[in-house]
Design an enzyme around this catalytic site. Structure first.
Site, PDB file in Angstrom:
ATOM      1  CG  PHE B 242      10.734  -2.117   1.125  1.00  0.00           C
ATOM      2  CD1 PHE B 242      10.197  -1.298   0.147  1.00  0.00           C
ATOM      3  CD2 PHE B 242      11.757  -1.615   1.917  1.00  0.00           C
ATOM      4  CE1 PHE B 242      10.669  -0.004  -0.035  1.00  0.00           C
ATOM      5  CE2 PHE B 242      12.235  -0.323   1.741  1.00  0.00           C
ATOM      6  CZ  PHE B 242      11.690   0.479   0.754  1.00  0.00           C
ATOM      7  CB  THR B 470       3.323   4.296   0.081  1.00  0.00           C
ATOM      8  OG1 THR B 470       2.635   4.281   1.343  1.00  0.00           O
ATOM      9  CG2 THR B 470       4.116   3.011  -0.039  1.00  0.00           C
ATOM     10  N   GLY B 511      -2.782  -1.378  -1.048  1.00  0.00           N
ATOM     11  CA  GLY B 511      -3.068  -0.332  -0.078  1.00  0.00           C
ATOM     12  C   GLY B 511      -3.726   0.906  -0.655  1.00  0.00           C
ATOM     13  N   PRO B 620       0.073  11.740  -9.318  1.00  0.00           N
ATOM     14  CG  PRO B 620      -0.360  12.785 -11.354  1.00  0.00           C
ATOM     15  CD  PRO B 620      -0.806  12.752  -9.921  1.00  0.00           C
ATOM     16  CB  THR B 622       2.593  10.042  -3.990  1.00  0.00           C
ATOM     17  OG1 THR B 622       1.292   9.908  -4.550  1.00  0.00           O
ATOM     18  CG2 THR B 622       2.638  11.249  -3.088  1.00  0.00           C
ATOM     19  CE  LYS B 689      -5.449  -1.522 -13.165  1.00  0.00           C
ATOM     20  NZ  LYS B 689      -5.715  -2.434 -14.325  1.00  0.00           N
ATOM     21  CD  GLU B 693       3.828  -5.392  -3.771  1.00  0.00           C
ATOM     22  OE1 GLU B 693       3.129  -6.204  -4.401  1.00  0.00           O
ATOM     23  OE2 GLU B 693       4.140  -5.537  -2.580  1.00  0.00           O
TER      24      GLU B 693
END
Lengths: 316, 733
Positions: B242, B470, B511, B620, B622, B689, B693
Site C-alpha cells: 500500500f 495484487t 504496475g 476481471p 484479480t 490501466k 488505487e
C-alpha cells in the site's frame, strides 16, 4: 520478554503455594493477555505457574440453584453452555461480544476477570504510566483518552477494565471463589473484587499475591430479558466504547451494569430504582460525579442512549 | 520498444487468455502457506542470526548517551549496532526521514539500535535492556491545526491558479465554503517490514519485502556508498504494501548493518507496535473547499486549499491533487500547504493525494448538490469535463465518468433512494444512500522483462516486477501466454529479483499496465528471434497451442528450443505523447447504502457498488479483488481508521492493530464491482490501466454522504465515528 522459570501446578492450593514461594510469580492459564504483555515487557514475571492442568473446567449446578463455573472453563465453552444460554443470556451474549473465536477458545473464566487495561499509554513503555510503573505519572491525563474511563478513575489513572464477561457477571451478582497457600478459601462478591485506582492503580483486585481463583459462582437465575449491547467503532473484535449489560423484568424493574466507562464493571443498585423513570434517570444516577475528558465525554450520552435502545428492545 | 503512438490492433487483442477471470497462479502457494515471505526464508542463508530493533522514545531531539553494557551481556547476544557508531547514513530523496545513524532524532520510534542474538527471544529481551538518555527539542511542533492557523497567511505558490477564482466565487449564485479534515492513516499491511541480509565481501544480498526493487537497490548504493551492482534484492512474495514498502526502510538498513558487524546473515522484522511511527503514514489533512456554481448547477469557481504534515523535504498528502482534473470550472485556485510538523514521515499510501482529497471534495460535491436542490448524480454529470481543466488543449484519452454514474445509478436503483435526509427508517435503524465519484491518474513507467522458450516448451518470464498481493504473477503469465500462444499452465513467472530486468515495480497504480507492456515488448522480441531462426517474417508467424505456424508449416515450441532455451529481453518506454498530449486517468462511481442506529449511532454499511472505467481489464477476477479490497480500505477510512496524535509527545498513540482499527469481516457487506467495457489505446499496447488505487478513491465520501443521508447530520471530520453526531440523532425520551 524476560527469561522466566516455569512449573505446572498439581492442585489449586499448590498453585497458590507456588505463588507465595516466589516473588514475581504469576499464574498462566489461557495466556491471551499475559503473553502479549510479557512480549512488550509490560509484565515481567520471573516465574510462571501453569494452572491449565488443574481441571476446574466444568460447570456444575449449585445447591442454591445457580452455577459454579470452574476458573479454567474457556470463554467459548461458557458462552455455549446450554444452562448459561437459557438462564444467563446476558453472560453468553457478553462473552461472544468479546475478542475473537480463537481468543475465546483459549481465554479462561478466571483469567478474563484479571485482564489488564487496554489504555494505549499502559502499552507503550516509553510513556509514563502509574499502573505499569508506579509513581511515573499518567500520560493518558491530557493525552489521547477517547477510550478511557469517565468515572471511577483518579488523578493518577483513568484506565478502563476491558472485560465484557465481567460486566455481565456483575449484573448477575457473581461471586469469585479462591484458595490460598494455606488452603483457606473465600468467596468474594464481584462487586468487591476489582479495586478503583485511587493512588495505587497497579493494584487492581483484592486478591492476595498467593490467592488463586478456583471458580465463579452464579446465583439462582433472575428470569427476565437479558441484553448485552456493546457499542464500538467497528462491528466486531474491538473493545467497547460503552456496553450495557441488563436484565429487565416484565414489571420494568431490572439490573444494569456498564462496561467501557470505568476501571471496573460499573453498577449501582440504587440507580436501578430509577428504572421506571427511564434511561436518562438511571444513567444520571449511575454516572453521577463522572469526570470525563474532552475526548470521552460522549460516553455519558452514549450510555444514556444505549440503555434507551436496550429498554426499547425490552418493550419490544 | 518505445510506445510513441496509440496502440493499434496487435497480438494481445486475441484476448484468449488475457481478459479472462482466471484464478491467481500463486494462489495455491499462498493458501497452503508454501509461498515464503521474507522473514520465513530460512534456507536462503546459513546460520541466520536474529536482529531486534530499538526505536527512539522521543519525537525530536538528540541522543545524549546510550548504555548497551547490560544488553551486550544478555544471554545469546552476538552483537549490537547503535546509531552512535556512525554518522547519519545518506538517503535518497524518496525517503523523507533518515533511516539510521547519528545522534539526531527526527521522529518517534526512529531506529537507533539493533541487537543481534542467536534467537528472536534473546534479541528482544536484550533490546529492552538498552538505556538511552535523550535531550528533547523544546521547539518541536506536532499540532497540524495550530501550525496551519499560524501559517494561513503564508504566500504559497498555487498548484493551479486559473482565471480569477476569488471574483468568480464571490459572484457565484450558489456557493459552499466548508473545511474537512482527514486523520493520519496507517497502511496496516499484514506482513511487517522484514529482511534477511548477508554480505559476501562488499556485496550484499537482501531477501526482503519491497514494492520497488530498483529504487531500493539505488537507495542502498547511496546509503552504503557502494556501486548499485553490489546489491541484490529478492522479494518474490509481499504480504501487502500500500506504499509503505515503496522505499528502502529501516528493516533493510539495520539488517545490513548488523550482518556486516557480526559477519553472519541477520534477519529482522519491524515489530507491529513500531511500524506506525517508524515507517510512514498517509499524512493528516485539513482541506478548505470553496465551490461556486450557477443556479443550473454549472461550477464556475472551485478552490481547494489543502494543509498537510511533513518532515522537512516531503510533500505530505496533497488533497488538492484530484481537484485539478476531476470537474469542470473556469476559475480554479488549488493550493497545497506542506507544513513541517515533527510527527513521523508522511508519505505515499494507496492513491496518495486523491484518497484524502476526494474524501473531502466528494462530500463538498454532495453538499453543493443539496444546496442546488439537485440529484448529486446529476450535479456530477453536469460538471464532467472531457479536457484537462487546467490545460484545455489536453484531452482525456478515455473518460467515461458519466457512464459510471449512470450505470451505477441504474444497477443500485438510485431512483428509489432516500431523498430527504433522516427520513427513512427501518425499525431502530435510519437508512441512507450516498454516491461519490472516483478519479485517479493512470501513469505508466518504463518496464522490462526477459522471456524464454525452454526445451520442454514452457515459457519463463523474469522481471523485477513485484506482486504485493495484487495479482502481478497472474496477469504477467496471461500476457506471456497470450503473446506466445501457450496455455497459462506452461508459463512460469519469476518476480522480484534484482537480477532480472528492471520493471516499473508496484506503486501509483502503474504496475499492472506497465509491467504487462514490458512483458509484451519482451515477447515481441522473442517472437522476432524465433522468426529469425526460422528465416520467416515475424508478421507471418502465428503462435498458438504451443506451436509456431507459418507458410502451412508448424513447429512445436519445444522442438524449436530443443537445443537450448531461446531468450529475449526488452523494455517498454513510454513516449511523451502519453503524458503530455493526453491526460490518462481512471474513473469510477461509488454507491453506498448504510444503516445508522437511530439511538446509539452505530453505523453498518449494507450495500456497496463500484462502477469502474479503467481501460481494458486484464483479469476481471484479480481486478475485482483489487477494487473490493480498496473499497474495504475506504470503509475503514470513512468509519474508523485514524492515527491518534499525542500533540505533547509527538507520536501516534494507537500504534498497534488493537488500537488502530481496520474493518473486519463483520463490517463489510456485499460488494459489487462493475467494469465498463472498454480499452484505452493511449495507455499501453495492451490498452490497459490500473485499478488498484482507483477503488479507494471517493468511496469514503460515498459512505459519509450515506451517513448524512440517513441521519441528516453532516460530519466533515473523518473518521465518522458516532461521537461526532450522537447529539444530532433523534431525541430520546
Amino acid at each position: 520478554m524476560r527469561a522466566f522459570s516455569y512449573e505446572r501446578a498439581g492442585s489449586p492450593q499448590e498453585a497458590a503455594a507456588a505463588a507465595a514461594a516466589q516473588e514475581g510469580a504469576q499464574f498462566i492459564a489461557g495466556g491471551t493477555n499475559l503473553l502479549d504483555l510479557m512480549k512488550l515487557e509490560i509484565e515481567t514475571p520471573s516465574h510462571l505457574i501453569d494452572v491449565n492442568g488443574l481441571g476446574l473446567d466444568t460447570i456444575e449446578a449449585t445447591a442454591e440453584g445457580g452455577l459454579r463455573i470452574g476458573a479454567l472453563v474457556r470463554n467459548t465453552d461458557l458462552a455455549a453452555d446450554q444452562r448459561v444460554r437459557r438462564d444467563y443470556g446476558v453472560l453468553s451474549r457478553a462473552l461472544v461480544a468479546g475478542a475473537s473465536g480463537q481468543l475465546r477458545n483459549k481465554a479462561t473464566t478466571g483469567g478474563n476477570l484479571l485482564q489488564r487495561t487496554r489504555c494505549p499509554y499502559f502499552y507503550d513503555t516509553n510513556m509514563a504510566c502509574n499502573k505499569r510503573a508506579p509513581g511515573t505519572g499518567c500520560a493518558a491525563q491530557g493525552g489521547y483518552s477517547r477510550q478511557l474511563a469517565i468515572i471511577g478513575g483518579s488523578e493518577v489513572c483513568i484506565a478502563t477494565h476491558p472485560s465484557d464477561m465481567a460486566i455481565a457477571m456483575r449484573v448477575l451478582d457473581a461471586v469469585v471463589e479462591t484458595v490460598n497457600a494455606e488452603g483457606d478459601t473465600r468467596a468474594i462478591p464481584l462487586a468487591d473484587f476489582h479495586l478503583l485506582p485511587g493512588n495505587t492503580p497497579h493494584i487492581e483486585t483484592v486478591l492476595a499475591p498467593d490467592e488463586f481463583i478456583t471458580a465463579v459462582v452464579l446465583p439462582r437465575p433472575l428470569g427476565g430479558q437479558h441484553f448485552y449491547h456493546k457499542v464500538r467503532d467497528r462491528a466486531s473484535y474491538a473493545f467497547a466504547l460503552v456496553s450495557v449489560a441488563a436484565v429487565i423484568q416484565p414489571d420494568g424493574s431490572g439490573r444494569i451494569a456498564l462496561g467501557g466507562v470505568a476501571p471496573k464493571p460499573w453498577r449501582n443498585e440504587a440507580a436501578e430504582a430509577a428504572m421506571p423513570n427511564g434511561a436518562r434517570a438511571v444513567i444520571s444516577r449511575l454516572l453521577e460525579g463522572a469526570t470525563p475528558t474532552e475526548d470521552n465525554k460522549f460516553k455519558v450520552t452514549l450510555a444514556e442512549r444505549t440503555l434507551t435502545a436496550v429498554l426499547a428492545e425490552a418493550r419490544g | 520498444m518505445r510506445f510513441d503512438s496509440p496502440a493499434e490492433q496487435n497480438v494481445s487483442d486475441r484476448m484468449k487468455v488475457l481478459g479472462q477471470p482466471l484464478r491467481r497462479i500463486d494462489g495455491p502457494l499462498k493458501t497452503t502457506g508454501m509461498a515464503p515471505y521474507a522473514y520465513e526464508r530460512h534456507g536462503v542463508a546459513k546460520d541466520q542470526l536474529v536482529g531486534y530493533p530499538v526505536g527512539s522514545a522521543i519525537a525530536k531531539g538528540r541522543i545524549v548517551s546510550m548504555d548497551i553494557d547490560e544488553a551486550q551481556a544478555s544471554p545469546g547476544v552476538v552483537g549490537i549496532v547503535t546509531t552512535l557508531e556512525m554518522e547519519r547514513l545518506p538517503k535518497v530523496d524518496w525517503n523523507v526521514a533518515y533511516l539510521f545513524g547519528g545522534r539526531e532524532i527526527q521522529h518517534y520510534h526512529q531506529a537507533i539500535a539493533v541487537v543481534v542474538a542467536n534467537s528472536f527471544e534473546e534479541a528482544r529481551a536484550a533490546a529492552a535492556l538498552i538505556r538511552v538518555e535523550y535531550e528533547e527539542d523544546q521547539d518541536a511542533t506536532y499540532d497540524l491545526a495550530a501550525v496551519r492557523q499560524e501559517r494561513l497567511s503564508d504566500d504559497v505558490e498555487p498548484i493551479d491558479n486559473i482565471g480569477d477564482f476569488e471574483s468568480a466565487y464571490a459572484s457565484a449564485e450558489v456557493t459552499l465554503d466548508a473545511t474537512y479534515t482527514t486523520p493520519g492513516q496507517c497502511h496496516a499491511q499484514m506482513e511487517p517490514h522484514a529482511t534477511i541480509a548477508q554480505w559476501d565481501g562488499d556485496h550484499l544480498t537482501l531477501w526482503t519485502s519491497n514494492q520497488m526493487i530498483e529504487w531500493s537497490r539505488q537507495a542502498l548504493a547511496t546509503t552504503f556508498d557502494l556501486p548499485a551492482e553490489n546489491f541484490r534484492l529478492d522479494s518474490p512474495y509481499i504480504g501487502g504494501g500500500f506504499g509503505v514498502k515503496l522505499f528502502l526502510r529501516a528493516d533493510a538498513v539495520m539488517a545490513a548493518l548488523a550482518a556486516r558487524k557480526v559477519g553472519r546473515a541477520v534477519k529482522l522484522a519491524l515489530p507491529r507496535p513500531m511500524s506506525a511511527n517508524n515507517t510512514t503514514h498517509r499524512g493528516l489533512t485539513i482541506q478548505r473547499i470553496r465551490i461556486g456554481a450557477s443556479q443550473e448547477g454549472k461550477i464556475t469557481a472551485i478552490g481547494h486549499d489543502n494543509a498537510t504534515n511533513t518532515l522537512p523535504g516531503g510533500d505530505g498528502e496533497n488533497g488538492a491533487r484530484a481537484t485539478r482534473r476531476f470537474y469542470a470550472g473556469e476559475n480554479r485556485l488549488l493550493i497545497n500547504r506542506a507544513l513541517e510538523i515533527h510527527l513521523p514521515e508522511s508519505n505515499a499510501m494507496r492513491a496518495p493525494g486523491e484518497t484524502a482529497g476526494l474524501m473531502a471534495l466528494e462530500i463538498a460535491m454532495d453538499e453543493m448538490a443539496e444546496k442546488l436542490g439537485m440529484d448529486p448524480v446529476e450535479f456530477r454529470i453536469i460538471n464532467d469535463t472531457q479536457v484537462d481543466p487546467s490545460h484545455p488543449e489536453r484531452q482525456f484519452s478515455e473518460r467515461h465518468f458519466i457512464e459510471c454514474l449512470q450505470r451505477g445509478a441504474e444497477v443500485f436503483n438510485w431512483a428509489s433512494r432516500n431523498k430527504a435526509p433522516g427520513s427513512r427508517r427501518e425499525g431502530a435503524w435510519l437508512i441512507g444512500h450516498g454516491v461519490a465519484g472516483a478519479y485517479r491518474d493512470a501513469p505508466a513507467e518504463t518496464s522490462g522483462a526477459r522471456v524464454s522458450v525452454r526445451p520442454d516448451g514452457s515459457i519463463r518470464v523474469e522481471t523485477d516486477m513485484t506482486d504485493i498481493g495484487t495479482g502481478s504473477y497472474t496477469i504477467i503469465a496471461q500476457t506471456a501466454a497470450e503473446m506466445m500462444g501457450v496455455s497459462l499452465e506452461v508459463v512460469n513467472v519469476d518476480l522480484g529479483d534484482s537480477r532480472h530486468p528492471v520493471s516499473a515495480g508496484s506503486g501509483g497504480q502503474w504496475g499492472a499496465a506497465s509491467s504487462t507492456a514490458g512483458v509484451y515488448a519482451a515477447c515481441l522480441a522473442l517472437r522476432k528471434k524465433i522468426a529469425e531462426r526460422l528465416a520467416v517474417d515475424p508478421e507471418a508467424l502465428e503462435f498458438s497451442e504451443g506451436y509456431v505456424r507459418y507458410n502451412d508449416q508448424q513447429t512445436a515450441l519445444s522442438e524449436l528450443a530443443s537445443a537450448g532455451s531461446i531468450t529475449a529481453e526488452d523494455s517498454i518506454e513510454f513516449g511523451d505523447f502519453r503524458s503530455e498530449e493526453y491526460q490518462l486517468a481512471t474513473f469510477g462511481a461509488h454507491f453506498v447504502e448504510v444503516a445508522v442506529h437511530a439511538t446509539t449511532g452505530e453505523i453498518r454499511v449494507r450495500r456497496m457498488l463500484a462502477v469502474c472505467d479503467a481501460g481494458r481489464i486484464l483479469n476481471p477476477m484479480t481486478a475485482r479483488s483489487q477494487v473490493i479490497g480498496a473499497m474495504t480500505m475506504g470503509v475503514g477510512a470513512a468509519l474508523m481508521e485514524s492515527l491518534a496524535v499525542d500533540t505533547r509527545h509527538g507520536f501516534f498513540v494507537n500504534h498497534d492493530l488493537a488500537g488502530y482499527e481496520v474493518p473486519v469481516h463483520a463490517d463489510i457487506p456485499e460488494q459489487q464491482v462493475i467494469f465498463l467495457e472498454g480499452e484505452d489505446p493511449y495507455s499501453t499496447p495492451l490498452k490497459a490501466k490500473g485499478v488498484g488505487e482507483l477503488g479507494i478513491c471517493g468511496v469514503s465520501a460515498a459512505v459519509a454522504n450515506a451517513v448524512y443521508n440517513a441521519t441528516g447530520a453532516r460530519v466533515r471530520d473523518y473518521p465518522i465515528t458516532l461521537d461526532k453526531f450522537l447529539d444530532r440523532l433523534p431525541e430520546i425520551a
